[in-house]
Design a protein around this motif. Structure first.
Motif, short mmCIF file in Angstrom:
data_model
loop_
_atom_site.label_atom_id
_atom_site.label_comp_id
_atom_site.label_asym_id
_atom_site.label_seq_id
_atom_site.Cartn_x
_atom_site.Cartn_y
_atom_site.Cartn_z
N SER A 1 0.85 -1.37 0.01
CA SER A 1 0.06 -0.29 -0.10
C SER A 1 0.75 1.13 -0.26
O SER A 1 0.67 2.47 -1.10
N THR B 1 1.62 1.99 -3.81
CA THR B 1 0.85 2.31 -4.33
C THR B 1 1.14 4.44 -4.11
O THR B 1 1.08 5.25 -5.14
N ALA B 2 0.79 5.29 -2.38
CA ALA B 2 1.28 5.33 -2.53
C ALA B 2 2.40 6.64 -3.22
O ALA B 2 2.65 7.82 -3.07
N SER C 1 -3.25 10.06 2.72
CA SER C 1 -3.69 11.39 1.41
C SER C 1 -2.41 12.02 0.80
O SER C 1 -1.85 12.08 2.51
N ASN D 1 -6.07 3.04 3.58
CA ASN D 1 -6.28 3.87 2.73
C ASN D 1 -5.62 3.84 1.21
O ASN D 1 -6.09 5.01 0.16
N PHE D 2 -4.60 2.98 0.82
CA PHE D 2 -4.59 2.48 -0.25
C PHE D 2 -3.93 1.41 -0.74
O PHE D 2 -4.26 0.67 0.08
#
Ligand SMILES: Cc1cc2nc3c(=O)[nH]c(=O)nc-3n(C[C@H](O)[C@H](O)[C@H](O)COP(=O)(O)OP(=O)(O)OC[C@H]3O[C@@H](n4cnc5c(N)ncnc54)[C@H](O)[C@@H]3O)c2cc1C
Length: 348
Positions: free
Chosen positions: A43, A46-47, A143, A185-186
């Motif tokens: 994850s 991805t961020a 984010s 969140n990702f």
């Protein structure tokens, strides 16, 4: 007076003289356990990709596991290059042994960001290295947005147990921006079989007088899905009475759902469940498809760890319990009557 190593690093920062803002180049610390890549690192990758520049992975570990991890990691979408460092020194990963390696990599490079999952290790490692470089570290971002023209990165992150969202901007005056990424969140970065990236070995950095020594690690073993990434979670609270009742009440429900088991802090503190099962502000943050809160009041510290779950089901005998304010489905009932009935229905 600054120690010699710090001085070298500092001087190399000052010597950076970009005509314009450098394009983002992230260094992501990829964690693994016995050959398996940590899902939180996927994850975080991805961020890292969202910064819009190059992303270099870093895999560190013992000769036993690093080759297999490198084989898996080099296929990950979003990585543009991969570094790996292998040494017995890194068999047990300690901030004290890893930070000199990170400092060396950062002292002579054009990395603009350093990223990791917020694991126990990274919670110590990243702030440690950031402090040595005299830059801030932002934790558990949810984010991010990078503005290349101003070389600033803006993050959001939850504060006050998730009751407020803080927006933090690291400006161009921060030459290397450190942050950890909240995994829920990702999406995890997928693998791409066709991907070909540069893979390079880097020498380990010796730590002759390491102030700490690893003695032992005790891992709790479970055949259940990992709580952090499970699609379904069944959690229990204080009214589960003791460890035996906790297990005999919740395990059959978790079995029939193929779910991980979680617990409130009250249940953990009372010894009903292992520390690793605690969900909440001071435990794990989860966001499964289904979260069942059985006999959990819904204190804000618990909600901080599960309120982003897609569907929340609560069983509580108090109709005014705060958990019902976030529940999608609520059952006002005694859990000792309700849970066996739910299991029966699910079996049908
Ligand atoms: C700094 C700090 C950090 C914290 N971090 C965390 C954290 O990470 N995670 C966490 O969970 N908590 C955390 N807490 C503790 C938190 O404030 C609560 O005390 C805790 O979550 C309460 O756990 P509980 O809901 O199991 O227990 P209780 O608050 O005692 O609630 C039990 C609930 O079960 C219901 N109930 C009782 N009997 C039955 C029955 N037979 N059938 C059905 N329902 C029944 C009751 O109506 C009640 O709502 C933290 C607190 C602080 C101060």
């Amino acid at each position: 007076m600054l120690p010699r190593r710090s001085f070298v690093v500092f001087r190399s920062f000052l010597s950076r003289n970009y005509a314009s803002a450098p394009p983002p180049h992230a260094l992501i610390f990829l964690e693994h356990r016995q050959g398996d890549v940590d899902s939180g690192s996927l994850s975080a990758l991805t961020a890292a990709s969202l910064l819009g520049g190059k992303v270099t992975g870093l895999v560190v570990g013992s000769p036993e596991y690093v080759p297999a991890v490198v084989d898996k990691v080099k296929k990950l979408k979003g990585l543009t290059s991969l570094l790996h460092s292998t040494s017995d020194l890194y068999a047990q990963q300690l901030p004290e042994t890893l930070s000199p390696l990170l400092e060396k990599l950062l002292s002579d490079s054009e990395y603009t960001h350093v990223i990791s999952t917020p694991s126990s290790l990274a919670k110590s490692l990243l702030p440690r290295v950031a402090a040595k470089l005299d830059v801030p570290s932002v934790s558990e971002i949810t984010s991010l947005e990078h503005d290349s023209s101003s070389n600033s990165t803006t993050f959001t992150r939850p504060i006050y147990a998730g009751n407020a969202i803080s927006t933090v901007r690291l400006s161009s005056s921060v030459p290397i921006k450190f942050f950890t990424v909240r995994a829920t969140n990702f999406d995890p970065a997928p693998s791409e079989e066709s991907q070909e990236i540069e893979v390079k070995a880097v020498d380990p950095v010796d730590v002759p007088e390491c102030p700490v020594e690893h003695i032992s690690t005790q891992l709790s073993k479970s055949d259940r899905p990992d709580l952090s990434v499970a699609g379904r979670v069944v959690s229990g609270g204080r009214p589960l009475k003791n460890a035996e009742t906790f297990a005999s009440t919740l395990n059959p429900l978790a079995d029939v759902l193929g779910a991980a088991v979680g617990a409130s802090r009250a249940a953990v503190d009372a010894g009903y469940a292992d520390n690793s099962l605690q969900v909440g502000q001071t435990g794990k943050v989860v966001a499964p498809e289904l979260y069942m809160a059985i006999g959990i009041s819904g204190a804000i510290q618990h909600l901080a760890g599960m309120k982003d779950s897609k569907m929340i089901v609560a069983v509580n005998k108090d109709p005014d319990a705060p958990i019902f304010q976030v529940a999608d489905v609520g059952l006002v009932a005694d859990l000792y009557e309700a849970v066996p009935q739910i299991i029966e229905k699910l079996k049908q």
